[in-house]
Design an enzyme around this catalytic site. Structure first.
Site: not given
Ligand SMILES: O=C(O)CCC(=O)C1=CC=C[C@@H](O)[C@@H]1C(=O)O
Ligand SMILES: [Mg+2]
Length: 372
Positions: A162, A273
């Site tokens: 992140k 997602k």
């Molecule tokens: O992509 C991944 O490694 C796991 C999922 C993930 O990072 C996320 C899931 C939901 C919201 C966010 O915090 C984040 C994303 O932005 O992709």
């Molecule tokens: Mg993301």
């Protein structure tokens, strides 16, 4: 149809540029008979199906809207839950669509992945295992490097870090520390959650290349497709995530949003997602459309509980030769609703054989027998 609210805490808040995620609240959805291959006229439903609706602001409708849509659907559909169109809001639709898919796949003695591939994808035989990335939240350079080193030590060879939650100089320090800690062979991704201006994003991409960052996820705000197109072909891939979320306010359909991003040439990768797109079925369709357009699909959870997370593994398995996906998020949860039938091991997840999501692994969670 039965609805069971739940709340599961994370081990520690996941710190992102959009703030922290410290718990996940949602609903299990349980349905009985009916469906394409089920005989709803039988007094006792022959096969149960389970789904999960776990809303996440920024990607889906809010919790209250999700609850209202599920309650309205339950009132209109009864237990068969087959004759009524599913809710429109993405997380609520995901819960109902997944329960129906689980029930119909179990009735057909097929895995969810087989059902998805045959009905919504290429028809290719699903994979037995899928590659997955580790997910590392914001933190100091030392904390981030240590988390990444730990992930590599347990077998991950793809890491998503992140960024965007601090000055760019701070993120550059973090990525430098990660690369020093894990070496050059590990694939590195960054996720900015739409935090940067165009200027900051350009500077970030210029410098991320030095760390071999494979792609940056959502560097700009969701609606800036032109800005994302402008960032491509600079040595670091561009992935869209929030730009593809429907958010359930009567906008375009999930597939239309993916197609619009592709037409705008805004992405090398689309992060899909299932919870944000409204269901495993729509996600496989979107992934297939992206592949046909030369854009790579990556499937991720929305930090869901075990039912939706396992279903997302089947979605990834239905996409031939899928890239590493963001599905190893079970470890972020301090508690879950059932033992994990699809744990991450060595940077991969084995797809449950089914039938359905995971055969009887979730029986009793929401079928009204134990008050679940
Ligand atoms: O992509 C991944 O490694 C796991 C999922 C993930 O990072 C996320 C899931 C939901 C919201 C966010 O915090 C984040 C994303 O932005 O992709
Ligand atoms: Mg993301």
């Amino acid at each position: 149809m039965r609805i069971r609210p739940f709340s599961v805490p994370l081990v520690a808040p996941l710190s992102t540029a959009r703030g922290e995620i410290s718990q996940r609240r949602g609903f299990l959805v349980g349905i009985g008979g009916g469906g394409e291959d089920n005989d709803a006229s039988k007094a006792e439903p022959t096969v149960q199906g389970i789904g999960e609706a776990t809303p996440l602001p920024g990607w889906t409708e809010p919790y209250g809207r999700c609850r209202k849509e599920l309650e309205a659907f339950a009132a209109a559909s009864g237990d068969a839950a087959s004759a009524v169109d599913p809710p429109e809001a993405p997380a609520a639709r995901h819960g109902v669509a997944l329960a129906r898919l689980d029930r119909d796949a179990r009735t057909a003695n097929a895995s969810l992945a087989e059902r998805l591939s045959n009905r919504h994808g290429t028809g290719a035989a699903p994979a037995d295992t899928v590659p997955v990335n580790a997910t590392v939240g914001d933190g100091s350079p030392a904390e981030t490097a240590a988390s990444c080193r730990e992930a590599v030590d347990v077998g991950f060879d793809c890491l998503k870090v992140k960024v965007g939650n601090r000055a760019l100089s701070g993120d550059l320090e973090r990525l430098r520390a990660v690369r020093d800690a894990v070496g050059e062979a590990v694939t590195l991704r960054a996720d900015a959650n739409g935090a940067w201006s165009r200027g900051t994003a350009e500077r970030a991409i210029e410098q991320f290349g030095a760390f071999g960052v494979d792609y940056v996820e959502q560097p700009l705000p969701a609606d800036d497709l032109e800005g994302h197109a402008h960032l491509r072909s600079r040595g670091v891939g561009i992935a869209l995530d929030e730009s593809l979320a429907v958010r359930g306010d009567g906008e375009t359909s999930p597939l239309d949003r993916v197609r619009r991003a592709i037409e705008a040439e805004a992405a090398d990768v689309v992060v899909l997602k299932p919870m944000a797109l409204g269901g495993p079925d729509l996600t496989v369709e979107a992934a297939t459309a992206a592949r046909e357009a030369g854009v790579e699909p990556v499937i991720t959870t929305t930090i869901d509980a075990v039912v939706a997370r396992t279903a997302a593994v089947h979605v990834a398995a239905a996409i031939p030769d899928v890239s590493a996906c963001g599905l190893a998020t079970g470890g972020l949860l301090a508690e879950d609703l059932a033992p994990d039938p699809a744990p991450a091991e060595g940077g991969r997840i084995r797809v449950p054989d089914g039938p359905g999501i995971a055969d009887g692994a979730f029986d009793g969670l929401c079928d009204g027998t134990d008050g679940g």
